[in-house]
Design a protein around this motif. Structure first.
Motif, PDB file in Angstrom:
ATOM      1  N   ASP A 101       1.109  -1.693  -0.248  1.00 30.82           N
ATOM      2  CA  ASP A 101       0.177   0.031  -0.058  1.00 30.82           C
ATOM      3  C   ASP A 101       0.808   1.283  -0.042  1.00 30.82           C
ATOM      4  OD1 ASP A 101      -2.707  -1.739  -0.541  1.00 30.82           O
ATOM      5  OD2 ASP A 101      -2.945  -1.338   2.239  1.00 30.82           O
ATOM      6  N   THR A 102       0.686   1.742  -1.321  1.00 28.03           N
ATOM      7  CA  THR A 102       2.004   3.526  -1.302  1.00 28.03           C
ATOM      8  C   THR A 102       0.735   4.678  -1.724  1.00 28.03           C
ATOM      9  OG1 THR A 102       3.049   1.800  -2.370  1.00 28.03           O
ATOM     10  CG2 THR A 102       3.272   4.309  -2.292  1.00 28.03           C
ATOM     11  N   LEU A 103       1.378   5.333  -0.681  1.00 31.42           N
ATOM     12  CA  LEU A 103       0.753   7.224  -0.727  1.00 31.42           C
ATOM     13  C   LEU A 103       2.421   7.619  -1.879  1.00 31.42           C
ATOM     14  CD1 LEU A 103      -1.210   8.192   0.141  1.00 31.42           C
ATOM     15  CD2 LEU A 103       0.202   9.100   1.768  1.00 31.42           C
ATOM     16  N   MET A 104       1.679   8.766  -2.765  1.00 30.30           N
ATOM     17  CA  MET A 104       2.324   9.008  -3.491  1.00 30.30           C
ATOM     18  C   MET A 104       2.003  11.054  -3.772  1.00 30.30           C
ATOM     19  SD  MET A 104       3.607   6.261  -6.293  1.00 30.30           S
ATOM     20  CE  MET A 104       4.837   7.110  -6.745  1.00 30.30           C
ATOM     21  N   LEU A 105       3.249  11.538  -3.945  1.00 28.34           N
ATOM     22  CA  LEU A 105       3.297  12.900  -4.048  1.00 28.34           C
ATOM     23  C   LEU A 105       2.764  13.262  -5.189  1.00 28.34           C
ATOM     24  CD1 LEU A 105       5.259  14.435  -1.065  1.00 28.34           C
ATOM     25  CD2 LEU A 105       2.351  14.184  -1.432  1.00 28.34           C
ATOM     26  N   ALA A 106       1.874  13.925  -6.275  1.00 29.26           N
ATOM     27  CA  ALA A 106       1.587  14.091  -7.275  1.00 29.26           C
ATOM     28  C   ALA A 106       2.809  15.970  -8.217  1.00 29.26           C
ATOM     29  CB  ALA A 106       0.833  13.568  -8.211  1.00 29.26           C
ATOM     30  N   VAL A 107       3.582  15.697  -8.848  1.00 29.75           N
ATOM     31  CA  VAL A 107       4.046  16.864  -8.697  1.00 29.75           C
ATOM     32  C   VAL A 107       3.714  17.509 -10.101  1.00 29.75           C
ATOM     33  CG1 VAL A 107       6.046  18.747  -9.199  1.00 29.75           C
ATOM     34  CG2 VAL A 107       6.422  16.817  -6.913  1.00 29.75           C
ATOM     35  N   PRO A 108       2.733  18.603 -10.781  1.00 30.77           N
ATOM     36  CA  PRO A 108       2.450  18.333 -12.576  1.00 30.77           C
ATOM     37  C   PRO A 108       3.428  18.879 -12.521  1.00 30.77           C
ATOM     38  CG  PRO A 108       1.368  20.345 -10.985  1.00 30.77           C
ATOM     39  CD  PRO A 108       2.281  19.165  -9.613  1.00 30.77           C
ATOM     40  N   ARG A 109       3.535  18.707 -14.242  1.00 33.68           N
ATOM     41  CA  ARG A 109       4.218  18.811 -14.986  1.00 33.68           C
ATOM     42  C   ARG A 109       4.891  20.616 -15.232  1.00 33.68           C
ATOM     43  NH1 ARG A 109       5.609  16.487 -19.659  1.00 33.68           N
ATOM     44  NH2 ARG A 109       4.029  15.105 -20.343  1.00 33.68           N
ATOM     45  N   ALA A 110       4.399  21.399 -15.293  1.00 39.17           N
ATOM     46  CA  ALA A 110       3.977  22.164 -15.095  1.00 39.17           C
ATOM     47  C   ALA A 110       4.909  23.381 -13.908  1.00 39.17           C
ATOM     48  CB  ALA A 110       2.922  24.190 -14.941  1.00 39.17           C
ATOM     49  N   ALA A 111       4.882  22.228 -12.703  1.00 40.70           N
ATOM     50  CA  ALA A 111       5.488  22.601 -11.290  1.00 40.70           C
ATOM     51  C   ALA A 111       6.960  21.928 -11.985  1.00 40.70           C
ATOM     52  CB  ALA A 111       4.879  21.787 -10.641  1.00 40.70           C
ATOM     53  N   PHE A 112       7.089  20.329 -12.138  1.00 43.92           N
ATOM     54  CA  PHE A 112       8.619  19.714 -12.583  1.00 43.92           C
ATOM     55  C   PHE A 112       8.927  20.539 -13.589  1.00 43.92           C
ATOM     56  CE2 PHE A 112      10.343  16.313 -15.198  1.00 43.92           C
ATOM     57  CZ  PHE A 112      11.557  15.893 -14.441  1.00 43.92           C
ATOM     58  N   GLU A 113       8.257  21.368 -14.332  1.00 41.66           N
ATOM     59  CA  GLU A 113       9.605  21.672 -15.131  1.00 41.66           C
ATOM     60  C   GLU A 113      10.019  22.907 -14.927  1.00 41.66           C
ATOM     61  OE1 GLU A 113       6.359  22.321 -18.568  1.00 41.66           O
ATOM     62  OE2 GLU A 113       7.104  20.711 -19.237  1.00 41.66           O
ATOM     63  N   GLU A 114       9.461  23.299 -14.008  1.00 41.92           N
ATOM     64  CA  GLU A 114      10.506  25.095 -13.129  1.00 41.92           C
ATOM     65  C   GLU A 114      11.166  24.557 -12.188  1.00 41.92           C
ATOM     66  OE1 GLU A 114       6.838  26.799 -11.205  1.00 41.92           O
ATOM     67  OE2 GLU A 114       6.148  26.670 -13.282  1.00 41.92           O
ATOM     68  N   LEU A 115      10.635  23.099 -11.412  1.00 46.14           N
ATOM     69  CA  LEU A 115      12.287  22.996 -10.486  1.00 46.14           C
ATOM     70  C   LEU A 115      13.289  22.270 -11.763  1.00 46.14           C
ATOM     71  CD1 LEU A 115      10.387  20.219  -8.278  1.00 46.14           C
ATOM     72  CD2 LEU A 115      10.985  22.634  -7.707  1.00 46.14           C
ATOM     73  N   LEU A 116      13.325  22.444 -13.188  1.00 42.84           N
ATOM     74  CA  LEU A 116      14.747  21.843 -13.582  1.00 42.84           C
ATOM     75  C   LEU A 116      15.286  23.212 -13.742  1.00 42.84           C
ATOM     76  CD1 LEU A 116      12.738  19.561 -16.548  1.00 42.84           C
ATOM     77  CD2 LEU A 116      14.230  18.942 -14.182  1.00 42.84           C
ATOM     78  N   ASP A 117      14.849  24.231 -13.535  1.00 44.67           N
ATOM     79  CA  ASP A 117      15.797  25.069 -13.374  1.00 44.67           C
ATOM     80  C   ASP A 117      16.644  25.359 -12.516  1.00 44.67           C
ATOM     81  OD1 ASP A 117      14.352  26.307 -15.917  1.00 44.67           O
ATOM     82  OD2 ASP A 117      12.770  27.083 -14.480  1.00 44.67           O
TER      83      ASP A 117
END
Length: 621
Positions: A101-117
């Motif tokens: 049984d697993t709980l996951m945090l979903a980081v949306p695409r837009a937020a992920f792309e900003e993190l790559l900066d």
């Protein structure tokens, strides 16, 4: 900040790469995320679907599988999945299932792309891509069906019955024992039971009969001391490669304590699988005419086709092709000497380029040269001209085309004395020009094949003593190494050739395999390493600090995968009755191959960028 969001923030702050984010970015991230719950055994991400978020494991764990069902990795708390799907077009290509049984945090695409900066975050996910590339390299080595010669361990081939002889016994006594036991070799042990040597029937012929040595001589005088051995867990394929490369017929197998378990012979391997490369090499040795040799050489593509579908890496397959080419070269040279008589002066026949690096593919042309002893006379030189012509013509008949650039021993420029060769290399090192070095680079990939190897080794030592300080030369080689960019576009799309006979295909040799070889060559010469093959060169560069260990591993993985795609393409071409080439049409590749090739090409391009920044390109006008 609400307590729940504060908990999520603290969770991110405790795990890489999110812990490297600026405080303000980290504070804002939890509010952009959603929570997803997955019961044990359920699917988290589908290989045929699209990915719209980065999924970070908050509690529990997930397994990631490739399309053939191979486990790529297990991701537990703090780890993430979905990076590939966010960076590339769908489908995702991996099956992700919940281990518990697993709980996951979903980081949306837009937020992920900003993190790559943010540099640390981008670097972290780049390493994930490299890990995926390594998993892909392992995946392509999984057999569709197995060949016994590749899958069997040598420990399963030895009977455990060891016939030994005391080193103090006479040769006559040893020969009588071999006749009595109907065997072709004896193991020689020291007083502590460790392997001291091996005595074979060829030792008796070469060291006793041929030299008229008394049969009362001791075994210790004529045995082969400290023979090459294999550990008990080695594969039969490794034994095959050692026998091909060293032209030996017996390999002792030892346990972890160094005590012999038995012997593996070439006969054992031939019996194991008649279609093995070793059997073909034996056929090569039996040929008495060029025509007969050509018939045997025609079987090489079928051997490669077999290896591609079995547990052999691209590196191993290329080693087998190179070893088979070596055997054909040696047999033609023996036939030439039988026709023209013994060589009138010491010489060394050398191979260059991919064959010298043990990295041959199918359809390769000839790259050869001859190093002559300085004392050779003009009359003797004429003998070598005829000799080179015979061998070169024979190689053509055996399926090795003439080099388009005339880099062959038939060209007088590449049939020189040792001193003349030093002068040629000195010219390249001291006064390099782009035009001169375009075809000269492969001469720095040189390996002795027959004749006096010391002529080649002395020349190599001379060259390597000078290359680390030859900065303009290294600059020109570096320019060549970065000139052929991998076929990948700005947005990670595969870029095909725009014109010519290769139109709409990927030139996987000159834009994939070739750049890695060139990078490795520059690095090895810059540190004076004697390594010739690409793998050993990159490992030497890493050990010397000329390249980071992770970067070297990633580049080797890229080299392996690109080479495998190339060899598989060539085998398929031969299967279809077409000549092997290096032009792969993207529409013949599956999603897995396309995606992994993009990763591999990206690694190569990155390595080119690093090399261009380190080497002294400013020396060139």
């Amino acid at each position: 900040m609400e307590p729940e969001l504060a908990e999520v923030r603290d969770f991110f702050a405790a795990h890489e790469p999110f812990s490297q984010l600026p405080a303000a970015v980290l504070d804002a991230l939890p509010a952009r995320c959603t929570m997803r719950y997955h019961r044990r055994g359920t699917t988290v991400l589908d290989p045929d679907g699209a990915v719209e978020a980065l999924y970070v494991v908050r509690s529990g764990a997930v397994d990631v599988y490739d399309r053939v069902g191979g486990l790529v990795e297990r991701v537990d708390v703090g780890g993430s999945v979905g990076v590939t799907g966010l960076l590339e077009a769908p489908p995702y290509g991996f099956l992700v299932t919940a281990v518990e049984d697993t709980l996951m945090l979903a980081v949306p695409r837009a937020a992920f792309e900003e993190l790559l900066d943010h540099g640390p975050v981008a670097s972290y996910f780049l390493l994930q891509q490299a890990h995926r590339l390594r998993a892909a390299v392992e995946t392509v080595s999984v057999a569709d069906h197995g060949g016994a010669v590749l899958r069997t361990k040598v420990s399963d081939m030895v009977s455990g019955r060891i016939i030994i002889v005391d080193p103090r016994r006479t040769v006559q006594e040893a020969a009588a024992l071999m006749r009595e036991e109907n065997i072709s070799s004896l193991l020689v042990l020291d007083d502590e039971g460790h392997l001291a040597g091996i005595l074979t029937d060829s030792d008796l012929r070469a060291r006793v009969v041929a030299t008229a040595l008394p049969v009362t001589s001791t075994v210790a005088e004529v045995m082969t001391p400290e023979p090459l051995t294999l550990p008990s867990d080695a594969l039969a394929f490794e034994a095959l490669l050692e026998m091909l490369g060293r032209d030996i017929h017996h390999l002792p197998v030892i346990d972890p304590d160094g005590r012999p378990l038995g012997l593996v012979t070439n006969t054992d391997l031939v019996r194991l699988e008649r279609s093995s490369p070793l059997y073909l090499v034996q056929d090569v040795g039996r040929q008495r005419t060029t025509a007969g040799l050509a018939n045997v050489a025609a079987r090489i593509p079928s051997i490669v086709d077999l290896l591609v579908t079995q547990d052999a890496s691209a590196g191993d397959i290329s080693r087998v092709i190179s070893a088979l080419a070596d055997a054909i070269h040696r047999r033609l040279i023996a036939l030439a000497e039988a026709q023209f008589g013994p060589a009138p002066a010491p010489y060394c026949w050398v191979v260059l380029g991919s064959q010298a690096r043990y990295e041959s593919g199918l359809g390769g042309d000839q790259d050869t040269a001859i190093i002559l002893e300085d004392s050779v006379t003009p009359e003797q030189a004429d003998w070598f001209a005829d000799f080179a012509g015979f061998v070169t013509d024979g190689l053509v008949e055996c399926g090795f085309p003439r080099c388009p650039g005339d880099v062959m021993a038939t060209n007088p420029r590449w049939r020189q004395t040792e001193s003349a060769w030093r002068g040629i290399f000195a010219e390249w090192l001291d006064r390099p020009t782009p035009d001169a070095l375009v075809g000269a680079a492969i001469f720095f990939d040189m390996r002795p094949l027959t004749g006096d190897p010391e002529l080649c080794e002395r020349l190599r030592r001379y060259v390597l003593s000078r290359t680390p300080e030859a900065r303009p030369f290294l600059a020109h080689l570096t320019k060549q190494a970065v000139a052929h960019q991998p076929p990948i576009g700005l947005f990670r799309g595969l870029v095909v050739e725009k014109s010519g006979p290769e139109k709409s295909t990927l030139d996987i040799k000159h834009r994939g395999v070739g750049p890695v070889c060139e990078i490795a060559r520059v690095l090895a010469l810059s540190i004076g390493s004697p390594a010739v093959d690409t793998r050993s060169r990159l490992q030497a560069a890493s050990a010397a600090g000329a390249m980071g260990s992770s970067a070297a591993e990633d580049l080797l993985d890229a080299f392996e995968f690109i080479s495998y795609v190339r060899l598989r393409h060539q085998a398929q071409r031969v299967r279809e009755g077409a000549p092997p080439d290096n032009n792969v049409a993207p529409d013949t590749l599956g999603h897995f191959e396309k995606r992994t090739l993009k990763d591999a090409f990206g690694v190569v391009r990155s390595a080119q960028g690093v090399l261009g920044g380190r080497q002294p390109l400013g020396y060139m006008s």
